[in-house]
Design a protein around this motif. Structure first.
Motif, short mmCIF file in Angstrom:
data_model
loop_
_atom_site.label_atom_id
_atom_site.label_comp_id
_atom_site.label_asym_id
_atom_site.label_seq_id
_atom_site.Cartn_x
_atom_site.Cartn_y
_atom_site.Cartn_z
N TYR A 42 0.85 -1.19 0.00
CA TYR A 42 0.00 0.00 0.00
C TYR A 42 0.89 1.24 0.00
O TYR A 42 2.02 1.22 0.53
CB TYR A 42 -0.92 -0.01 1.21
CG TYR A 42 -1.97 -1.09 1.17
CD1 TYR A 42 -3.06 -1.00 0.32
CD2 TYR A 42 -1.86 -2.22 1.99
CE1 TYR A 42 -4.03 -2.00 0.28
CE2 TYR A 42 -2.82 -3.23 1.95
CZ TYR A 42 -3.90 -3.12 1.09
OH TYR A 42 -4.83 -4.10 1.04
N ASP A 103 -11.51 -5.75 0.45
CA ASP A 103 -12.76 -5.00 0.37
C ASP A 103 -12.57 -3.85 -0.62
O ASP A 103 -11.48 -3.64 -1.16
CB ASP A 103 -13.21 -4.51 1.74
CG ASP A 103 -12.20 -3.61 2.44
OD1 ASP A 103 -11.40 -2.94 1.74
OD2 ASP A 103 -12.18 -3.59 3.68
N ARG A 104 -13.63 -3.10 -0.85
CA ARG A 104 -13.57 -2.03 -1.85
C ARG A 104 -12.49 -1.00 -1.49
O ARG A 104 -11.73 -0.56 -2.36
CB ARG A 104 -14.94 -1.35 -1.94
CG ARG A 104 -14.98 -0.11 -2.83
CD ARG A 104 -14.91 -0.45 -4.29
NE ARG A 104 -14.93 0.76 -5.11
CZ ARG A 104 -14.89 0.76 -6.44
NH1 ARG A 104 -14.82 -0.39 -7.08
NH2 ARG A 104 -14.93 1.88 -7.11
N GLU A 105 -12.41 -0.62 -0.22
CA GLU A 105 -11.44 0.40 0.19
C GLU A 105 -10.02 -0.10 -0.05
O GLU A 105 -9.15 0.67 -0.52
CB GLU A 105 -11.67 0.74 1.66
CG GLU A 105 -10.80 1.87 2.19
CD GLU A 105 -9.49 1.39 2.78
OE1 GLU A 105 -8.54 2.18 2.83
OE2 GLU A 105 -9.42 0.19 3.17
N GLN A 106 -9.73 -1.36 0.26
CA GLN A 106 -8.39 -1.91 0.05
C GLN A 106 -8.06 -1.98 -1.44
O GLN A 106 -6.93 -1.69 -1.85
CB GLN A 106 -8.29 -3.31 0.67
CG GLN A 106 -8.30 -3.31 2.19
CD GLN A 106 -8.41 -4.72 2.74
OE1 GLN A 106 -9.27 -5.51 2.34
NE2 GLN A 106 -7.53 -5.04 3.67
N VAL A 108 -9.16 -0.07 -3.77
CA VAL A 108 -8.88 1.28 -4.26
C VAL A 108 -7.49 1.73 -3.82
O VAL A 108 -6.71 2.28 -4.60
CB VAL A 108 -9.96 2.27 -3.76
CG1 VAL A 108 -9.55 3.71 -4.07
CG2 VAL A 108 -11.30 1.95 -4.42
N ARG A 109 -7.14 1.48 -2.57
CA ARG A 109 -5.84 1.92 -2.05
C ARG A 109 -4.68 1.25 -2.77
O ARG A 109 -3.67 1.90 -3.08
CB ARG A 109 -5.76 1.62 -0.55
CG ARG A 109 -6.52 2.60 0.34
CD ARG A 109 -6.59 2.07 1.76
NE ARG A 109 -5.27 1.73 2.28
CZ ARG A 109 -5.05 0.69 3.11
NH1 ARG A 109 -6.05 -0.09 3.48
NH2 ARG A 109 -3.84 0.47 3.56
#
Length: 440
Positions: A42, A103-106, A108-109
């Motif tokens: 990340y 998940d969606r946030e991961q 995207v990151r």
């Protein structure tokens, strides 16, 4: 399932000798196994120092580059700081299908990752199982310590550490891996039928497996067959020189895989079969590996679908519920409600269903002694009132008709429908519960 072609792979080439049947990849080289993985970090995570990374590879000898042929487990690695130019992170659309545990946030990151660790591992063929086990555990330890996510170059999936633990480290029973957890199957529309091919067998020095030209309603059963053949390969059962392959569920090692498979069988499953195999033809998007095609020659049936259905039903068993019922007002009303949706279903079918989606229609078939037997038909074409399809039940009172037979029915005679979607959900069969409730 949509077939994706996203390659961050290293090509491995080897010669596999299975019971006298030589499976040679081109070009040939020394027999060993090579596997690439990438750990993406990340953007807020600091890349690990070289000395920190090296400490994790105590199961391998660290080398500057992989040798032409490995005689022991070796590894080479390098930090990459220009990922977008060399090994870009799969995009969000791809990760919606093949991002494991993100998940969606991961998801995207991780798109903003700039640094990654490219790991190339090689081990000799006799160490195929132990080498893969060591590789999986090492990659997990690095990911957990650094906060990275793991790319499997053979199955083309991106894993969080927890998901890697569940899907790559935990699925072993003693010394045996449960191969269906270490591989994937891509199924997609191809030349008028469905084609399914495994990815990931190369990590164990085994060929990948393909089945061509079947219908979407057989997708789950074909996947079960591919997984069974894969596990049989792992446990030492390979095609003979004439291409015949004998597979037996009873002769599998007593692992969790076998226990779960046996528990899922129909009451009349024969549990073994002899199937013909051949050299699969590699197509775009297939793994860089030898491919064994499962053929259905010398099996009973008048055409491919009937042959495939017979083999799968014989091997895994089947159970049809037979209900004898007098249609009452409630059943008739439910059927009429379903029939009012047929024109919409026809329009959707002819416009093109999504990959993995299919429609079943319940239609009557004449019994020689009189009356009708109502059975499900998978739609293959829908032209005006005439519907061509594949019979999905095994007839009870019609000796000349078999499950998998190609049949033609008329829209005006349809009693009910089931529409199966690619995500596993379905709609329809409004009459089903009523028939079971009022059966004689």
């Amino acid at each position: 399932m949509k077939l994706f072609n996203f390659r961050n792979t290293i090509v491995f080439v080897c010669v596999l000798n299975f019971s006298g049947l030589v499976l040679a990849l081109e070009p040939a080289s020394e027999p060993d196994i090579r596997f690439r993985s990438i750990l993406y970090f990340y953007p807020e995570v600091k890349a690990p120092a070289d000395g920190v990374v090296a400490a994790f590879f105590d199961r391998f000898e660290i080398v500057g580059e992989l040798p032409a042929a490995s005689t022991k487990p070796v590894v080479t690695y390098r930090l990459i700081e220009d990922l977008q130019d060399t090994y870009p992170v799969p995009d969000l659309d791809y990760l919606a299908y093949f991002g494991r545990g993100l998940d969606r946030e991961q998801a995207v990151r991780i798109q903003n990752a700039r640094v990654g660790l490219v790991v190339d591992i090689a081990y000799p063929m006799p160490m195929s199982v132990d080498g893969m086990k060591a590789a999986n555990l090492t990659l997990l330890e690095i990911a957990e310590a650094t906060g990275g996510v793991i790319w499997d170059s053979e199955t083309r999936e991106l894993f969080t550490p927890d998901s890697w633990q569940a899907n790559r480290v935990a699925p072993w029973d003693g010394d045996l891996p449960i191969l269906e957890k270490h591989t994937v199957i891509h199924a997609y529309q191809h030349a008028g039928g469905v084609r399914a091919i495994s990815l990931g067998m190369a990590k164990f020095g085994l060929p990948d497996i393909v089945v061509n030209d079947f219908s979407w309603s057989l997708n789950r059963s074909m996947g079960n067959l591919i997984n069974l053949v894969a596990q049989s390969f792992l446990e030492g059962q390979f095609p003979q020189e004439d291409g015949t392959l004998g597979i037996s569920i009873n002769e599998l090692a007593d692992t969790r895989y076998k226990q779960e498979l046996v528990a899922s069988l129909g009451i009349n499953a024969q549990r073994d079969v002899v199937i013909q195999t051949g050299k699969g033809v590699r197509e775009e998007g297939d793994p860089y590996n030898y491919i064994v095609e499962l053929l259905f020659h010398d099996q009973e049936g008048r055409h491919s679908s009937e042959i495939q259905t017979n083999l799968l039903s014989s091997l895994f068993g089947w159970e049809d519920q037979v209900a004898y019922v007098q249609h009452n007002a409630m059943i008739t009303a439910a059927s009429e409600s379903a029939r009012q949706k047929l024109d919409g279903l026809k329009a959707d079918f002819n416009a093109g269903l999504a990959p993995g989606e299919f429609i079943l229609l319940k239609a009557p078939f004449d019994i020689p002694e009189g009356g009708a037997e109502w059975m499900w038909v998978e739609v293959l074409s829908w032209d005006d009132d005439a519907i061509s399809g594949l019979l999905k039940n095994e007839p009870v009172n019609i000796p000349d008709l078999k499950g998998g037979s190609e049949v033609t029915v008329m829209q005006q005679d349809i009693f009910d429908f089931i529409r199966h979607y690619a995500d596993g959900t379905s709609e329809g069969n409004e009459t089903g519960e009523l028939i079971l409730k009022y059966q004689n």
